[in-house]
Design an enzyme around this catalytic site. Structure first.
Site, PDB file in Angstrom:
ATOM      1  N   ASP A 191       3.596  -3.013   2.560  1.00 54.72           N
ATOM      2  CA  ASP A 191       4.237  -3.319   3.840  1.00 54.72           C
ATOM      3  C   ASP A 191       5.537  -4.057   3.521  1.00 54.72           C
ATOM      4  O   ASP A 191       5.936  -4.126   2.340  1.00 54.72           O
ATOM      5  CB  ASP A 191       3.288  -4.113   4.761  1.00 54.72           C
ATOM      6  CG  ASP A 191       3.064  -5.550   4.315  1.00 54.72           C
ATOM      7  OD1 ASP A 191       3.524  -5.914   3.207  1.00 54.72           O
ATOM      8  OD2 ASP A 191       2.434  -6.312   5.062  1.00 54.72           O
ATOM      9  N   CYS A 221       1.060  -6.166  -0.458  1.00 48.76           N
ATOM     10  CA  CYS A 221       1.519  -6.795   0.782  1.00 48.76           C
ATOM     11  C   CYS A 221       1.898  -8.230   0.416  1.00 48.76           C
ATOM     12  O   CYS A 221       2.049  -8.535  -0.765  1.00 48.76           O
ATOM     13  CB  CYS A 221       0.480  -6.700   1.900  1.00 48.76           C
ATOM     14  SG  CYS A 221      -1.074  -7.559   1.646  1.00 48.76           S
ATOM     15  N   HIS A 228     -15.911  -3.195 -15.326  1.00 51.60           N
ATOM     16  CA  HIS A 228     -17.204  -3.445 -14.671  1.00 51.60           C
ATOM     17  C   HIS A 228     -17.357  -2.711 -13.345  1.00 51.60           C
ATOM     18  O   HIS A 228     -18.451  -2.267 -13.018  1.00 51.60           O
ATOM     19  CB  HIS A 228     -17.380  -4.944 -14.396  1.00 51.60           C
ATOM     20  CG  HIS A 228     -17.548  -5.761 -15.630  1.00 51.60           C
ATOM     21  ND1 HIS A 228     -18.290  -6.917 -15.662  1.00 51.60           N
ATOM     22  CD2 HIS A 228     -17.057  -5.600 -16.882  1.00 51.60           C
ATOM     23  CE1 HIS A 228     -18.262  -7.433 -16.889  1.00 51.60           C
ATOM     24  NE2 HIS A 228     -17.510  -6.651 -17.646  1.00 51.60           N
ATOM     25  N   THR A 282       0.226 -11.042   0.595  1.00 48.19           N
ATOM     26  CA  THR A 282      -0.862 -11.706  -0.134  1.00 48.19           C
ATOM     27  C   THR A 282      -1.708 -10.758  -0.976  1.00 48.19           C
ATOM     28  O   THR A 282      -2.456 -11.212  -1.846  1.00 48.19           O
ATOM     29  CB  THR A 282      -1.831 -12.360   0.867  1.00 48.19           C
ATOM     30  OG1 THR A 282      -2.323 -11.316   1.731  1.00 48.19           O
ATOM     31  CG2 THR A 282      -1.141 -13.427   1.695  1.00 48.19           C
ATOM     32  N   HIS A 293     -23.446  -1.128 -15.232  1.00 51.27           N
ATOM     33  CA  HIS A 293     -22.297  -1.110 -14.317  1.00 51.27           C
ATOM     34  C   HIS A 293     -22.338   0.138 -13.435  1.00 51.27           C
ATOM     35  O   HIS A 293     -22.031   0.080 -12.240  1.00 51.27           O
ATOM     36  CB  HIS A 293     -20.992  -1.185 -15.108  1.00 51.27           C
ATOM     37  CG  HIS A 293     -20.812  -2.510 -15.803  1.00 51.27           C
ATOM     38  ND1 HIS A 293     -20.997  -3.704 -15.158  1.00 51.27           N
ATOM     39  CD2 HIS A 293     -20.492  -2.817 -17.086  1.00 51.27           C
ATOM     40  CE1 HIS A 293     -20.804  -4.700 -16.002  1.00 51.27           C
ATOM     41  NE2 HIS A 293     -20.502  -4.186 -17.184  1.00 51.27           N
TER      42      HIS A 293
HETATM   43  C1  RB5 Z   1       3.014  -9.920   6.516  1.00 47.44           C
HETATM   44  O1  RB5 Z   1       3.657 -11.050   6.992  1.00 47.44           O
HETATM   45  C2  RB5 Z   1       1.704 -10.304   5.857  1.00 47.44           C
HETATM   46  O2  RB5 Z   1       0.799 -10.749   6.815  1.00 47.44           O
HETATM   47  C3  RB5 Z   1       1.149  -9.154   5.060  1.00 47.44           C
HETATM   48  O3  RB5 Z   1       2.083  -8.742   4.128  1.00 47.44           O
HETATM   49  C4  RB5 Z   1      -0.125  -9.423   4.276  1.00 47.44           C
HETATM   50  O4  RB5 Z   1       0.007 -10.560   3.481  1.00 47.44           O
HETATM   51  C5  RB5 Z   1      -1.370  -9.393   5.028  1.00 47.44           C
HETATM   52  O5  RB5 Z   1      -2.461  -9.602   4.488  1.00 47.44           O
END
Ligand code: RB5
Length: 142
Positions: free
Chosen positions: A7, A64, A97, A66, A133
């Site tokens: 994203d 993304c 694993h 996070t 596994h």
């Molecule tokens: C976008 O601001 C953020 O929420 C997205 O990139 C991601 O981290 C969501 O889990």
């Protein structure tokens, strides 16, 4: 073929990953997004996850902000074992694993150097193929 998607929060790191794939002659397909304009990560993560699930892609890499959102989405698709990794040890262990077929990384969490080491480890580590596994992976799908 490796599928790559992000994203807006993962756009810059996705570009670095694509450079890494190109420099190493690794075939990939870029599922977007293609700018830092805000988009909804489930749309992009799901496309790659479905193509991995349907054996169109061998593996996927999702980015993304996070790494969490894309991993949650991917893990809802049948047959997907998405690993959210921010260290090299986990990237190696999840291949050996869990036979993880998608890597999820957060651009806002790790630097590019570490992220590319994680990608390299994820792509180059084979599944151990050990019975225990295999049994546990079969149990995931129920
Ligand atoms: C976008 O601001 C953020 O929420 C997205 O990139 C991601 O981290 C969501 O889990």
């Amino acid at each position: 073929m490796i599928g790559v998607a992000c994203d807006h929060g993962g756009f810059n790191l996705k570009n670095e990953i694509i450079k890494y794939l190109e420099n190493n002659n690794i075939e990939y397909k870029d599922y977007g997004t293609y700018s830092t304009d805000a988009v909804d990560y489930p749309i992009y993560a799901r496309k790659v996850a479905e193509d991995v699930s349907n054996n169109i892609l061998e593996k996927g890499i999702l980015v993304c902000g996070t790494g969490i959102g894309v991993s949650i989405v991917a893990n809802k698709v049948k047959g997907i074992r998405a690993a959210h990794c921010h260290d090299v040890f986990s990237a190696k262990a999840t291949r050996e694993h869990n036979d993880a077929n998608i890597l999820a990384i957060g651009e806002r969490v790790v630097g590019v150097g570490l992220a590319l080491e994680i990608v390299e480890t994820f792509l180059n580590t084979p599944f151990s193929n050990e019975e225990r596994h295999k049994r546990r992976i079969e149990m995931i799908e129920g």
